[in-house]
Scaffold this motif. Structure first.
Motif, PDB file in Angstrom:
ATOM      1  N   GLU A  86       0.841  -1.417  -0.329  1.00 52.74           N
ATOM      2  CA  GLU A  86       0.168   0.159   0.059  1.00 52.74           C
ATOM      3  C   GLU A  86       0.792   1.282  -0.191  1.00 52.74           C
ATOM      4  N   TYR A  87       1.403   1.217   0.612  1.00 55.94           N
ATOM      5  CA  TYR A  87       2.937   2.390   0.719  1.00 55.94           C
ATOM      6  C   TYR A  87       3.766   2.004  -0.575  1.00 55.94           C
ATOM      7  N   HIS A  88       3.885   1.574  -1.412  1.00 52.70           N
ATOM      8  CA  HIS A  88       4.150   1.388  -2.760  1.00 52.70           C
ATOM      9  C   HIS A  88       3.527   2.128  -3.597  1.00 52.70           C
ATOM     10  N   ILE A  89       2.255   2.171  -3.490  1.00 56.51           N
ATOM     11  CA  ILE A  89       1.067   2.100  -3.757  1.00 56.51           C
ATOM     12  C   ILE A  89       0.710   3.824  -4.657  1.00 56.51           C
ATOM     13  N   ARG A  90       0.679   4.124  -2.847  1.00 54.91           N
ATOM     14  CA  ARG A  90       0.804   5.714  -2.478  1.00 54.91           C
ATOM     15  C   ARG A  90       2.352   6.756  -3.633  1.00 54.91           C
ATOM     16  N   LEU A  91       3.014   5.543  -3.040  1.00 56.28           N
ATOM     17  CA  LEU A  91       3.914   6.828  -3.702  1.00 56.28           C
ATOM     18  C   LEU A  91       4.123   6.798  -4.571  1.00 56.28           C
ATOM     19  N   SER A  92       3.652   5.509  -6.121  1.00 54.98           N
ATOM     20  CA  SER A  92       3.744   5.353  -6.896  1.00 54.98           C
ATOM     21  C   SER A  92       2.418   6.752  -7.285  1.00 54.98           C
TER      22      SER A  92
END
Length: 209
Positions: A86-92
């Protein structure tokens, strides 16, 4: 031109090298790369590692976020895998860079998160070797499918040209050899497959245009 969206060979040419963060001490290469916390190393979520990942991902030579994802056969606690994904999704989304997805028996969770976040950035299912039904499902949900040394030939035939990517991952085959094998399956030539991958990579990573 970049033909290879995902490789673990730092010396590879025309490729996006995947830097895996494990302890925050890794050195960011100068070539084009992606950076992420692999689900195998999804330790307890902490703000320090999150900020290190962000600092790396913000760099102009980092074309994509990841690989991150779900691996139900190996890796960290499932709750931590999901939290890091989820953190990677937000960062993307914040950095406007595509997301490279690692998936081992975790597609239901991944699709649920895609529905939840409704991302605008491209999601790349790397190392795709699923069957025709899975290919159709991922394509319907907006994924790009990245093909490597191992693949399901029937699925390869039905991937739309505009969603097809190439990768070497950990293979000892060159990206040209992988393109040659995929070209045989799709009844075309190696140059067309390499061009398709390069054009699609350029489309989802505008910074290299």
């Amino acid at each position: 031109m970049i033909y290879d969206i995902h490789t673990h060979h730092e010396s590879a040419e025309n490729a996006v090298f995947n830097l895996i963060l494990k302890n925050g001490q890794e050195i960011l290469p100068q070539q084009f790369c992606s950076v992420g916390i692999h689900p195998w190393y999804a330790c307890d979520f902490n703000e320090n590692m999150a900020q290190i990942l962000r600092k790396y991902a913000e760099q102009p030579n980092v074309l994509a976020v990841g690989e991150s994802g779900i691996d139900k056969l190996r890796g960290g606690d499932m709750g931590m895998q999901i939290k890091w994904l989820e953190y990677h999704i937000r960062l993307s989304e914040e950095l406007e860079k595509p997301l490279i997805i690692h998936d081992v028996k975790g597609i239901d969770t991944i699709l649920a998160l895609k529905k939840k976040y409704k991302p605008e950035q491209a999601w790349i299912h790397h190392g795709f070797r699923g069957n025709e039904q899975m290919a159709k499902s991922l394509i319907a949900n907006g994924f790009y499918l990245s093909l490597g040394e191992k693949r399901n030939e029937r699925a390869v035939k039905l991937i739309p040209s505009e969603r097809l990517l190439l990768e070497t991952d950990e293979s000892l085959l060159s990206i040209e050899e992988i393109a040659e094998r995929i070209a045989v399956v799709r009844e075309t030539d190696k140059e067309e497959i390499l061009t398709l991958s390069a054009e699609n990579i350029a489309h989802i990573t505008p910074s290299i245009k």
